[in-house]
Design a protein around this motif. Structure first.
Motif, PDB file in Angstrom:
ATOM      1  N   SER A  97       0.827  -1.538  -0.217  1.00  8.11           N
ATOM      2  CA  SER A  97      -0.095   0.105   0.251  1.00  8.11           C
ATOM      3  C   SER A  97       0.635   1.593   0.063  1.00  8.11           C
ATOM      4  O   SER A  97       0.838   2.009   0.958  1.00  8.11           O
ATOM      5  N   THR A  98       1.375   1.474  -1.142  1.00  6.73           N
ATOM      6  CA  THR A  98       2.099   2.874  -1.176  1.00  6.73           C
ATOM      7  C   THR A  98       2.155   4.191  -1.662  1.00  6.73           C
ATOM      8  O   THR A  98       0.245   3.513  -1.997  1.00  6.73           O
ATOM      9  N   GLU A  99       2.166   4.869  -2.377  1.00  7.81           N
ATOM     10  CA  GLU A  99       1.241   6.519  -2.870  1.00  7.81           C
ATOM     11  C   GLU A  99       1.079   5.700  -3.934  1.00  7.81           C
ATOM     12  O   GLU A  99      -0.161   6.127  -4.346  1.00  7.81           O
ATOM     13  N   SER A 100       1.883   5.214  -4.270  1.00 13.59           N
ATOM     14  CA  SER A 100       1.933   4.904  -5.875  1.00 13.59           C
ATOM     15  C   SER A 100       0.737   4.119  -6.822  1.00 13.59           C
ATOM     16  O   SER A 100       0.041   4.067  -6.984  1.00 13.59           O
ATOM     17  N   THR A 101       0.607   3.277  -4.984  1.00 10.38           N
ATOM     18  CA  THR A 101      -0.880   1.806  -5.243  1.00 10.38           C
ATOM     19  C   THR A 101      -1.580   2.603  -4.493  1.00 10.38           C
ATOM     20  O   THR A 101      -3.503   2.460  -5.911  1.00 10.38           O
ATOM     21  N   ASP A 119      -5.335  -0.693   1.374  1.00 10.04           N
ATOM     22  CA  ASP A 119      -5.344  -0.564   2.432  1.00 10.04           C
ATOM     23  C   ASP A 119      -5.156  -1.258   4.073  1.00 10.04           C
ATOM     24  O   ASP A 119      -5.592  -0.650   5.055  1.00 10.04           O
ATOM     25  N   VAL A 120      -5.124  -3.029   3.938  1.00 10.08           N
ATOM     26  CA  VAL A 120      -5.660  -3.558   4.326  1.00 10.08           C
ATOM     27  C   VAL A 120      -4.444  -4.168   5.485  1.00 10.08           C
ATOM     28  O   VAL A 120      -2.951  -3.626   5.387  1.00 10.08           O
ATOM     29  N   SER A 121      -4.900  -4.899   6.605  1.00 15.04           N
ATOM     30  CA  SER A 121      -3.782  -4.735   7.265  1.00 15.04           C
ATOM     31  C   SER A 121      -3.200  -6.171   7.540  1.00 15.04           C
ATOM     32  O   SER A 121      -2.917  -6.838   8.310  1.00 15.04           O
ATOM     33  N   THR A 133      -8.307  -7.587   7.130  1.00 15.36           N
ATOM     34  CA  THR A 133      -9.269  -6.925   7.622  1.00 15.36           C
ATOM     35  C   THR A 133      -8.621  -5.432   8.047  1.00 15.36           C
ATOM     36  O   THR A 133      -7.191  -5.180   7.015  1.00 15.36           O
ATOM     37  N   ARG A 134      -9.353  -4.430   7.811  1.00 14.88           N
ATOM     38  CA  ARG A 134      -8.536  -2.974   7.311  1.00 14.88           C
ATOM     39  C   ARG A 134      -9.334  -1.951   8.888  1.00 14.88           C
ATOM     40  O   ARG A 134     -10.193  -1.864   9.033  1.00 14.88           O
ATOM     41  N   PRO A 135      -8.283  -1.659   8.813  1.00 14.80           N
ATOM     42  CA  PRO A 135      -7.481  -0.399   9.951  1.00 14.80           C
ATOM     43  C   PRO A 135      -9.094   1.007   9.195  1.00 14.80           C
ATOM     44  O   PRO A 135      -8.973   1.335   8.333  1.00 14.80           O
ATOM     45  N   VAL A 136      -9.779   1.213   9.414  1.00 15.87           N
ATOM     46  CA  VAL A 136     -11.012   2.098   9.425  1.00 15.87           C
ATOM     47  C   VAL A 136     -10.881   3.545  10.298  1.00 15.87           C
ATOM     48  O   VAL A 136     -10.378   3.132  11.632  1.00 15.87           O
ATOM     49  N   MET A 137     -11.749   4.640  10.275  1.00 16.61           N
ATOM     50  CA  MET A 137     -12.143   5.532  11.604  1.00 16.61           C
ATOM     51  C   MET A 137     -11.100   6.018  11.964  1.00 16.61           C
ATOM     52  O   MET A 137     -10.675   5.785  12.902  1.00 16.61           O
ATOM     53  N   ALA A 138      -9.077   6.251  10.920  1.00 15.69           N
ATOM     54  CA  ALA A 138      -8.179   6.303  12.028  1.00 15.69           C
ATOM     55  C   ALA A 138      -7.433   5.637  12.170  1.00 15.69           C
ATOM     56  O   ALA A 138      -6.976   5.653  13.722  1.00 15.69           O
ATOM     57  N   VAL A 156      -1.838  -3.950   0.367  1.00 14.07           N
ATOM     58  CA  VAL A 156      -1.201  -4.103   2.083  1.00 14.07           C
ATOM     59  C   VAL A 156      -0.295  -3.193   2.390  1.00 14.07           C
ATOM     60  O   VAL A 156       0.751  -2.950   2.406  1.00 14.07           O
ATOM     61  N   ARG A 157      -0.487  -2.922   3.671  1.00 18.97           N
ATOM     62  CA  ARG A 157       0.047  -1.819   4.673  1.00 18.97           C
ATOM     63  C   ARG A 157       0.816  -2.272   4.954  1.00 18.97           C
ATOM     64  O   ARG A 157       1.382  -4.048   5.200  1.00 18.97           O
ATOM     65  N   SER A 158       2.531  -1.668   4.612  1.00 22.89           N
ATOM     66  CA  SER A 158       3.635  -1.939   5.372  1.00 22.89           C
ATOM     67  C   SER A 158       3.565  -2.575   6.659  1.00 22.89           C
ATOM     68  O   SER A 158       3.009  -1.639   7.542  1.00 22.89           O
TER      69      SER A 158
END
Ligand code: FAD
Length: 324
Positions: A97-101, A119-121, A133-138, A156-158
């Motif tokens: 999950s990079t800026e380019s992605t 942007d899943v973890s 699993t996705r972190p949401v609401m900050a 996927v988040r780093s």
């Protein structure tokens, strides 16, 4: 048997660690479910990264080489990703999950009529697609999401998965590719340099992050001394970037970078939800704050309640001794 394809992102002449984490995860899932794990490298010098990528076990590596990939431009990249999907026909196409992605994933999903979870973890294969699993609401809430279909994209988040080396001898497939620059409707004129900091925050293993508590010259000096002794990247809360004390590219949080180092040391940071959104995925969190009720202690693994100007000098000295 299906194909789990991983996009290998290259940045400043280096393979992004986060991509290799995703490849490690896909390799593990491929072995568990009897699928193949494949990888694709898109870069002017894609072939030069094959040796490194091989260490993480892909059965096949596609390479797309063209000078146009020197900088991230959506149109040629979308064309390359489309060509790869046509050739490899992946069941799952996974990205770091990079800026380019973030820039391109929606367009690729629309173009390929694919389901997408960004942007899943964490993610797993199901009988009909994937669950993630996705972190949401900050990042205050973790949502369980599912994507159903036979063509799925995921980013996927780093830091979500460990690197697992399992060297392979993959088939290398070069994809024919050309791009007529006159097709470009936008022109990239200039890339404004980032902070020039030595270590990339989004890839850093260790981060020392400074908050308002460390806003003066002495505080900043201590932060940099601590970072140096730990070979860490320096980050900051928005309090410091807004005040012009730290370059905005080093801000961590909801409106800054999302990081996931092995070790995150928050110094003089209160732990506002917007900051936590960017660092909650860190493996070990250490907080140094003079207020015992600071919310950062709620998520810290280790906390030091104290004045950073008194805590840091002996802490840095001890670390220097250990290193010596
Ligand atoms: P403060 O909240 O002022 O905390 C300073 C801390 O330092 C305090 O806990 C204090 O006890 C401690 N301290 C002071 N002196 C010392 C000392 N000598 N020794 C030890 N401890 C000391 N913030 C981000 O960081 N990133 C973002 O991306 C972000 N995005 C935002 C988006 C929106 C839409 C909004 C509204 C806000 C956003 N914020 C973001 C701001 C966020 O709400 C907080 O204001 C900010 O994170 C506070 O920064 P801080 O913790 O450094 O400062």
């Amino acid at each position: 048997m299906s194909n789990l394809l991983t996009h290998i992102a290259i940045s400043d002449g280096k393979v992004k660690r986060a991509s290799l984490e995703v490849l490690s995860r896909c390799k593990q899932l491929a072995e568990e479910h009897g699928h193949t794990a494949e990888a694709v490298i898109i870069d002017p010098d894609a072939s030069s990264y094959v040796e490194q990528v091989k260490q993480y076990g892909p059965d096949k590596i596609y390479i797309v080489e063209d000078p146009i990939f020197k900088n991230h431009i959506n149109t040629p990249l979308l064309k390359a990703l489309t060509a790869i999907m046509d050739e490899a026909n992946p069941y799952l196409f996974a990205f770091a999950s990079t800026e380019s992605t973030k820039d391109i994933l929606g367009a690729l999903a629309a173009n390929q009529d694919a389901a997408v979870l960004s942007d899943v973890s964490g993610f797993d294969l199901t009988d009909s697609g994937i669950e993630a699993t996705r972190p949401v609401m900050a990042a205050k809430i973790l949502s369980d999401s599912q994507a159903v279909g036979d063509k799925i994209l995921v980013s996927v988040r780093s830091g979500s998965y460990e690197l697992v080396e399992s060297p392979s001898n993959p088939e290398i497939v070069k994809i024919d590719y050309s791009f007529d620059e006159s097709e470009l409707k936008t022109t990239l004129r200039d890339i404004l340099g980032a902070s020039g900091d030595k270590i990339d925050l989004s890839e850093a293993e260790t981060i020392v992050a400074a908050g308002r508590g460390a806003k003066d010259e002495e505080g900043q000096k201590l932060i940099h001394q601590l970072a140096e002794v730990l070979n860490a990247a320096v980050g900051a809360s928005r309090a410091l970037t807004e005040a012009g004390i730290v370059n905005p590219s080093l801000q961590i949080g909801q409106t800054g970078k999302v990081v996931s180092p092995q070790l995150y040391i928050a110094v003089g940071i209160s732990g506002a939800i917007q900051h936590v959104a960017g660092m909650a995925n860190s493996k070990v969190i250490v907080a140094i704050n003079k207020d015992p009720d600071a919310p950062i202690f709620d998520i810290a693994d280790y906390g030091i309640v104290g004045d950073l100007y008194k805590v840091l000098p002996p802490f840095i000295e001890e670390l220097k001794k250990i290193k010596a």
